[in-house]
Design a protein around this motif. Sequence first.
Motif, PDB file in Angstrom:
ATOM      1  N   UNK A   7       0.161  -1.168   0.052  1.00 50.89           N
ATOM      2  CA  UNK A   7      -0.094   0.226   0.066  1.00 50.89           C
ATOM      3  C   UNK A   7       1.306   1.327  -0.650  1.00 50.89           C
ATOM      4  N   UNK A   8       0.580   2.690  -0.426  1.00 47.68           N
ATOM      5  CA  UNK A   8       1.236   4.018  -0.484  1.00 47.68           C
ATOM      6  C   UNK A   8       0.841   3.963   0.376  1.00 47.68           C
ATOM      7  N   UNK A   9       2.047   4.924   1.231  1.00 47.62           N
ATOM      8  CA  UNK A   9       1.892   5.321   2.407  1.00 47.62           C
ATOM      9  C   UNK A   9       0.571   6.263   2.775  1.00 47.62           C
ATOM     10  N   UNK A  10       0.087   7.186   2.105  1.00 51.92           N
ATOM     11  CA  UNK A  10      -0.402   8.251   1.894  1.00 51.92           C
ATOM     12  C   UNK A  10      -1.894   7.450   1.717  1.00 51.92           C
ATOM     13  N   UNK A  11      -3.041   6.290   1.117  1.00 52.65           N
ATOM     14  CA  UNK A  11      -3.541   5.831   1.325  1.00 52.65           C
ATOM     15  C   UNK A  11      -3.696   5.066   2.865  1.00 52.65           C
ATOM     16  N   UNK A  12      -2.461   5.145   3.090  1.00 52.45           N
ATOM     17  CA  UNK A  12      -3.169   4.152   4.510  1.00 52.45           C
ATOM     18  C   UNK A  12      -3.231   5.533   5.085  1.00 52.45           C
ATOM     19  N   UNK A  13      -2.669   6.553   5.749  1.00 52.95           N
ATOM     20  CA  UNK A  13      -3.137   7.854   6.235  1.00 52.95           C
ATOM     21  C   UNK A  13      -4.623   8.400   6.273  1.00 52.95           C
TER      22      UNK A  13
END
Length: 117
Positions: A7-13
């Motif tokens: 997962x891209x870190x921004x999608x987790x954010x």
Amino acid sequence: MSNPAKKAPMSEAVNVAAEAEEYVDTLIVDMLEGKHPNNYVLLGTLQEQHTDIQIQLHVMQDENKFIDEVGAPLIAKTTAALEKTKAQDLEFMLIHQPNELLRGITELQKKLKELSQ
């Protein structure tokens, strides 16, 4: 082709920030009931490149802490000298500090004039 397992870190954010919806009403109700004039909750913590990043939701009533759309502090409104003075204190000022009372009245008159324009 991208790896769907990573997962891209921004999608987790975004997923963590989506939890704000669950908390915002409660924070506002608590604030308006006088429990917390500036209320906040931790939504989650991410780790990116060996650094912890907290995502928080803040609900503010204190105009001195207001920010604009890009996060810059807004210029705080200054309160007039007598704006929050209790009746008992006004009576004391009338007897013991008439000059300060007159100065406060003048300041309130200026503020009323500004608001009516």
